[in-house]
Design an enzyme around this catalytic site. Sequence first.
Site, PDB file in Angstrom:
ATOM      1  N   TYR A 168      26.554  26.181  46.127  1.00  0.00           N
ATOM      2  CA  TYR A 168      27.321  27.884  46.597  1.00  0.00           C
ATOM      3  C   TYR A 168      27.851  28.532  45.497  1.00  0.00           C
ATOM      4  O   TYR A 168      27.980  29.468  45.107  1.00  0.00           O
ATOM      5  CB  TYR A 168      27.947  27.118  47.995  1.00  0.00           C
ATOM      6  CG  TYR A 168      28.121  28.915  48.410  1.00  0.00           C
ATOM      7  CD1 TYR A 168      27.437  29.725  49.247  1.00  0.00           C
ATOM      8  CD2 TYR A 168      29.562  29.265  47.865  1.00  0.00           C
ATOM      9  CE1 TYR A 168      27.525  30.863  49.307  1.00  0.00           C
ATOM     10  CE2 TYR A 168      29.983  30.282  48.743  1.00  0.00           C
ATOM     11  CZ  TYR A 168      29.061  31.848  48.957  1.00  0.00           C
ATOM     12  OH  TYR A 168      29.742  32.785  49.464  1.00  0.00           O
ATOM     13  N   ARG A 212      43.145  28.910  48.117  1.00  0.00           N
ATOM     14  CA  ARG A 212      43.697  30.751  48.190  1.00  0.00           C
ATOM     15  C   ARG A 212      43.422  31.489  50.009  1.00  0.00           C
ATOM     16  O   ARG A 212      43.944  31.469  50.615  1.00  0.00           O
ATOM     17  CB  ARG A 212      43.971  31.691  47.430  1.00  0.00           C
ATOM     18  CG  ARG A 212      44.591  32.876  47.246  1.00  0.00           C
ATOM     19  CD  ARG A 212      44.312  33.810  46.647  1.00  0.00           C
ATOM     20  NE  ARG A 212      43.398  34.154  47.004  1.00  0.00           N
ATOM     21  CZ  ARG A 212      42.654  35.522  46.220  1.00  0.00           C
ATOM     22  NH1 ARG A 212      43.170  35.391  44.723  1.00  0.00           N
ATOM     23  NH2 ARG A 212      41.486  35.800  46.519  1.00  0.00           N
ATOM     24  N   ARG A 225      34.007  32.313  58.239  1.00  0.00           N
ATOM     25  CA  ARG A 225      33.062  31.873  57.083  1.00  0.00           C
ATOM     26  C   ARG A 225      33.446  31.165  56.817  1.00  0.00           C
ATOM     27  O   ARG A 225      34.846  30.385  56.736  1.00  0.00           O
ATOM     28  CB  ARG A 225      33.902  32.816  56.341  1.00  0.00           C
ATOM     29  CG  ARG A 225      32.848  34.409  56.635  1.00  0.00           C
ATOM     30  CD  ARG A 225      33.385  35.189  55.228  1.00  0.00           C
ATOM     31  NE  ARG A 225      34.195  35.368  55.314  1.00  0.00           N
ATOM     32  CZ  ARG A 225      35.019  36.779  54.289  1.00  0.00           C
ATOM     33  NH1 ARG A 225      34.246  37.661  54.180  1.00  0.00           N
ATOM     34  NH2 ARG A 225      35.500  37.161  54.130  1.00  0.00           N
TER      35      ARG A 225
HETATM   36  C1  IN0 Z   1      34.308  38.612  37.303  1.00  0.00           C
HETATM   37  C2  IN0 Z   1      35.385  37.034  37.076  1.00  0.00           C
HETATM   38  C3  IN0 Z   1      35.499  37.143  35.822  1.00  0.00           C
HETATM   39  C4  IN0 Z   1      36.371  37.981  34.553  1.00  0.00           C
HETATM   40  C5  IN0 Z   1      36.076  37.776  33.249  1.00  0.00           C
HETATM   41  C6  IN0 Z   1      34.821  36.492  33.341  1.00  0.00           C
HETATM   42  C7  IN0 Z   1      34.326  35.768  33.581  1.00  0.00           C
HETATM   43  C8  IN0 Z   1      33.322  34.789  33.083  1.00  0.00           C
HETATM   44  C9  IN0 Z   1      33.053  33.409  34.270  1.00  0.00           C
HETATM   45  C10 IN0 Z   1      32.959  34.397  35.621  1.00  0.00           C
HETATM   46  C11 IN0 Z   1      33.792  35.224  36.728  1.00  0.00           C
HETATM   47  C12 IN0 Z   1      34.134  36.250  35.049  1.00  0.00           C
HETATM   48  O1  IN0 Z   1      36.971  38.038  37.331  1.00  0.00           O
HETATM   49  C13 IN0 Z   1      36.958  38.398  38.500  1.00  0.00           C
HETATM   50  C14 IN0 Z   1      38.749  38.944  38.765  1.00  0.00           C
HETATM   51  C15 IN0 Z   1      38.791  39.869  39.950  1.00  0.00           C
HETATM   52  O2  IN0 Z   1      37.969  40.877  40.389  1.00  0.00           O
HETATM   53  N1  IN0 Z   1      40.319  39.509  40.668  1.00  0.00           N
HETATM   54  C16 IN0 Z   1      40.700  40.378  41.102  1.00  0.00           C
HETATM   55  C17 IN0 Z   1      41.849  39.749  42.035  1.00  0.00           C
HETATM   56  C18 IN0 Z   1      41.197  38.682  43.094  1.00  0.00           C
HETATM   57  O3  IN0 Z   1      41.682  38.126  42.930  1.00  0.00           O
HETATM   58  O4  IN0 Z   1      40.266  38.766  44.219  1.00  0.00           O
HETATM   59  C19 IN0 Z   1      40.983  41.512  40.957  1.00  0.00           C
HETATM   60  O5  IN0 Z   1      41.260  42.604  41.347  1.00  0.00           O
HETATM   61  O6  IN0 Z   1      41.288  42.098  40.124  1.00  0.00           O
HETATM   62  C20 IN0 Z   1      36.811  37.968  39.497  1.00  0.00           C
HETATM   63  O7  IN0 Z   1      36.934  37.121  40.540  1.00  0.00           O
HETATM   64  N2  IN0 Z   1      35.349  37.326  39.892  1.00  0.00           N
HETATM   65  C21 IN0 Z   1      34.143  38.683  38.861  1.00  0.00           C
HETATM   66  C22 IN0 Z   1      32.982  39.587  39.737  1.00  0.00           C
HETATM   67  C23 IN0 Z   1      32.806  40.040  38.659  1.00  0.00           C
HETATM   68  C24 IN0 Z   1      32.268  39.718  37.747  1.00  0.00           C
HETATM   69 CL1  IN0 Z   1      31.221  41.130  36.619  1.00  0.00          CL
HETATM   70  C25 IN0 Z   1      33.079  39.248  37.062  1.00  0.00           C
HETATM   71  C26 IN0 Z   1      34.375  37.314  41.314  1.00  0.00           C
HETATM   72  C27 IN0 Z   1      34.123  35.691  41.045  1.00  0.00           C
HETATM   73  C28 IN0 Z   1      33.367  34.982  42.593  1.00  0.00           C
HETATM   74  C29 IN0 Z   1      35.142  35.021  40.876  1.00  0.00           C
HETATM   75  C30 IN0 Z   1      32.996  35.981  39.786  1.00  0.00           C
END
Ligand code: IN0
Length: 413
Positions: A168, A212, A225
Amino acid sequence: MGTLGAILKHPVDIYPLLKLRMVAKHAEKQIPPEPHWAFCYSMLHRVSRSFALVIQQLGTELRNAVCIFYLVLRALDTVEDDTSIPTDVKVPILLAFHRHIYDRDWHFSCGTKDYKVLMDQFHNVSTAFLELGEGYQEAIEDITKKMGAGMAKFILKEVESIDDYDEYCHYVAGLVGLGLSKLFHASGLEDLAPDSLSNSMGLFLQKTNIIRDYLEDINEIPKSRMFWPREIWSKYVNKLEDLKYEENSVKAVQCLNDMVTNALIHMDDTLKYLSELRDPAIFRFCAIPQIMAIGTLAMCYNNVDVFRGVVKMRRGLTAQVIHQTKTMADVYGAFFDFSCMLKSKVDNSDPNAVKTLSRLEAAQKSCRESGALNKRKSYIIRNEPIYIPVLIVLFFILLSIIFAYLSANRPSY
Ligand code: IN0
């Protein structure tokens, strides 16, 4: 900005918080003039504050591609998350989402608040997507297709085993890692990273979020969920929701520690992925969320508050991480410090204590063997106590001022 109490407790946060505020103001002013791009960047600021700041440092072409990738995934996630959409409506949308992004006329209203705006005005995202280079479009389409299919599979299936949990997390986050690595490669700035390392980057972040967000997810209305795997929680309670009841606190914390120990598996791959990046802006973009993840795990470990409310890194510490993550030495330093913090919280009576400690020690060994630890500025643990004497002095100065004031205004009889 954080509360006054938090700032007084951590005066070291003041400067990074002020600096972060300035960076945020500057970033908000940099919204592009074209209406569809303006929509995309202001949306990004609204749905993800720190991510929106971190993305700013990428060069324009890659930044645009990552911004659209992020919004497309957020939209897909909004469909998956909306528990009011019937399954027979939701599944076909998830499966066809990779085609909808090419269609400027497509939209589907769902979600709430900012996410509803994103969904209602999705044509702006499609318009911007169609302006990206072909290599970027292909990478985004490919990942959206695979993620939509994976989400559809898990609408109908529960997360039972640890393998299901990894599968998942691969769909919703590991694939993001694979997609980003493809975008970095398409920009010509990086070699293509191995899929297994890119996957681990996503899994480390997503498992941290799942840990978290236990309470928020279990309390979701109209339906909980559930992402914690049965194979883990069934060792401690009969039903996942039982973890939130006070009478089960001991078992709940043991289960939480088991989940954190599971997430720690990905630390080594994360360090390897980051150490192989060449472009400084891409490096910072990737490193900051990973440091926040290990920091969040350190806060959550052995902490019953995860079952009572939100456990988060304080904003000041987040600001410090954003400003002070520049090189691999900073990453090794942060991973080492947070592993120390975690190690100090491990209780020998915890059923997973040996496993947890061995994973932390392995990560610390990698950090030590990098040879970069001595050169680092240990910003997370060591520099705070320096401020305690400063606070005491400030307290006495304040006390003397009050005393002098009161004496001067004392009525003379
Ligand atoms: C992310 C990731 C992310 C950033 C940089 C490199 C990555 C490499 C591999 C996988 C994911 C990577 O970063 C974000 C961070 C984020 O959104 N933080 C939130 C705070 C929070 O607590 O949620 C904020 O408000 O800034 C991330 O969590 N995800 C994400 C989604 C799309 C992209 Cl393009 C990059 C989500 C997830 C599900 C963890 C992949």
